[in-house]
Design a protein around this motif. Structure first.
Motif, short mmCIF file in Angstrom:
data_model
loop_
_atom_site.label_atom_id
_atom_site.label_comp_id
_atom_site.label_asym_id
_atom_site.label_seq_id
_atom_site.Cartn_x
_atom_site.Cartn_y
_atom_site.Cartn_z
N LEU A 22 0.83 -1.21 0.00
CA LEU A 22 0.00 0.00 0.00
C LEU A 22 0.86 1.26 0.00
O LEU A 22 0.51 2.25 -0.66
CB LEU A 22 -0.94 -0.01 1.20
CG LEU A 22 -2.09 -1.01 1.12
CD1 LEU A 22 -2.79 -1.13 2.46
CD2 LEU A 22 -3.09 -0.60 0.04
N SER A 23 1.99 1.22 0.69
CA SER A 23 2.92 2.36 0.65
C SER A 23 3.40 2.60 -0.77
O SER A 23 3.48 3.75 -1.23
CB SER A 23 4.12 2.12 1.56
OG SER A 23 3.75 2.16 2.91
N ASN A 24 3.72 1.53 -1.47
CA ASN A 24 4.18 1.65 -2.86
C ASN A 24 3.09 2.21 -3.76
O ASN A 24 3.37 3.04 -4.64
CB ASN A 24 4.66 0.30 -3.38
CG ASN A 24 5.92 -0.18 -2.69
OD1 ASN A 24 6.67 0.61 -2.12
ND2 ASN A 24 6.15 -1.48 -2.72
N VAL A 25 1.86 1.77 -3.55
CA VAL A 25 0.74 2.31 -4.34
C VAL A 25 0.58 3.80 -4.07
O VAL A 25 0.40 4.60 -5.00
CB VAL A 25 -0.57 1.54 -4.03
CG1 VAL A 25 -1.77 2.24 -4.64
CG2 VAL A 25 -0.48 0.11 -4.52
N GLY A 26 0.66 4.20 -2.81
CA GLY A 26 0.55 5.62 -2.46
C GLY A 26 1.63 6.45 -3.13
O GLY A 26 1.35 7.53 -3.66
N LYS A 27 2.86 5.93 -3.14
CA LYS A 27 3.96 6.65 -3.79
C LYS A 27 3.73 6.75 -5.30
O LYS A 27 4.03 7.78 -5.91
CB LYS A 27 5.29 5.95 -3.52
CG LYS A 27 5.76 6.09 -2.10
CD LYS A 27 7.01 5.27 -1.85
CE LYS A 27 7.36 5.26 -0.38
NZ LYS A 27 8.48 4.35 -0.07
N VAL A 70 -4.76 5.68 0.92
CA VAL A 70 -3.91 4.49 0.76
C VAL A 70 -2.73 4.56 1.73
O VAL A 70 -2.38 3.55 2.35
CB VAL A 70 -3.44 4.35 -0.71
CG1 VAL A 70 -2.34 3.33 -0.85
CG2 VAL A 70 -4.62 3.97 -1.60
N LYS A 71 -2.13 5.72 1.87
CA LYS A 71 -1.02 5.86 2.82
C LYS A 71 -1.49 5.63 4.25
O LYS A 71 -0.78 5.01 5.05
CB LYS A 71 -0.36 7.23 2.69
CG LYS A 71 0.47 7.37 1.43
CD LYS A 71 1.37 8.57 1.39
CE LYS A 71 0.68 9.86 1.63
NZ LYS A 71 1.52 11.04 1.45
N ALA A 72 -2.70 6.08 4.58
CA ALA A 72 -3.24 5.85 5.92
C ALA A 72 -3.47 4.35 6.15
O ALA A 72 -3.16 3.83 7.23
CB ALA A 72 -4.54 6.63 6.10
N LEU A 73 -3.99 3.66 5.15
CA LEU A 73 -4.19 2.21 5.27
C LEU A 73 -2.86 1.48 5.42
O LEU A 73 -2.77 0.52 6.18
CB LEU A 73 -4.95 1.68 4.05
CG LEU A 73 -6.43 2.01 3.98
CD1 LEU A 73 -7.02 1.57 2.64
CD2 LEU A 73 -7.19 1.36 5.12
N ALA A 74 -1.85 1.94 4.71
CA ALA A 74 -0.52 1.34 4.83
C ALA A 74 0.00 1.48 6.25
O ALA A 74 0.54 0.53 6.85
CB ALA A 74 0.46 1.98 3.84
N LYS A 75 -0.18 2.65 6.81
CA LYS A 75 0.26 2.91 8.18
C LYS A 75 -0.49 2.02 9.17
O LYS A 75 0.10 1.47 10.10
CB LYS A 75 0.06 4.39 8.51
CG LYS A 75 0.62 4.82 9.83
CD LYS A 75 0.47 6.33 10.03
CE LYS A 75 1.04 6.75 11.35
NZ LYS A 75 0.91 8.19 11.55
N ILE A 76 -1.79 1.86 8.96
CA ILE A 76 -2.60 1.00 9.82
C ILE A 76 -2.13 -0.45 9.73
O ILE A 76 -1.98 -1.12 10.75
CB ILE A 76 -4.10 1.13 9.45
CG1 ILE A 76 -4.62 2.51 9.87
CG2 ILE A 76 -4.92 0.02 10.09
CD1 ILE A 76 -5.99 2.85 9.30
#
Length: 108
Positions: A22-27, A70-76
């Protein structure tokens, strides 16, 4: 998450990988080109160019919101994996501690 006998089992590697993905998708969303104002002349028709510009502006707003979510979901996901791992270690330590503190029945 699945389990037997009513116990929950979490695959921490999958949860961690989901966070990384998810971090990669956000980037990737952040790195996308802004379409607004770039292709108006390429359409050859003012009405079509205006519609594309409207789409590009809406997409920019939606893309930014989606990237944030997406970045928030990655963090979660990353936080959940860490929390599960911490709990697992604490439970293992508690079990080891309780086994070590029991007295042998032979010592009576």
């Amino acid at each position: 998450m699945s389990g037997q006998d009513g116990h929950t089992r979490a695959d921490l590697d999958v949860i961690r990988e989901m966070g990384t993905g998810l971090s990669n998708v956000g980037k990737a969303f952040e790195g996308l080109e802004n379409l607004s104002g770039k292709y108006g002349e390429d359409f050859g028709h003012g009405g079509l160019a205006d519609k594309f510009e409207e789409f590009a502006e809406n997409w920019e707003i939606s893309r930014e919101k989606l990237a944030e979510e997406v970045k928030a979901l990655a963090k979660i996901a990353k936080g959940a994996a860490k929390a599960y791992e911490d709990i697992d270690h604490q439970l293992a330590e508690a079990i080891r501690g309780s086994k070590g503190s029991k007295k042998s029945p032979r010592g009576r």
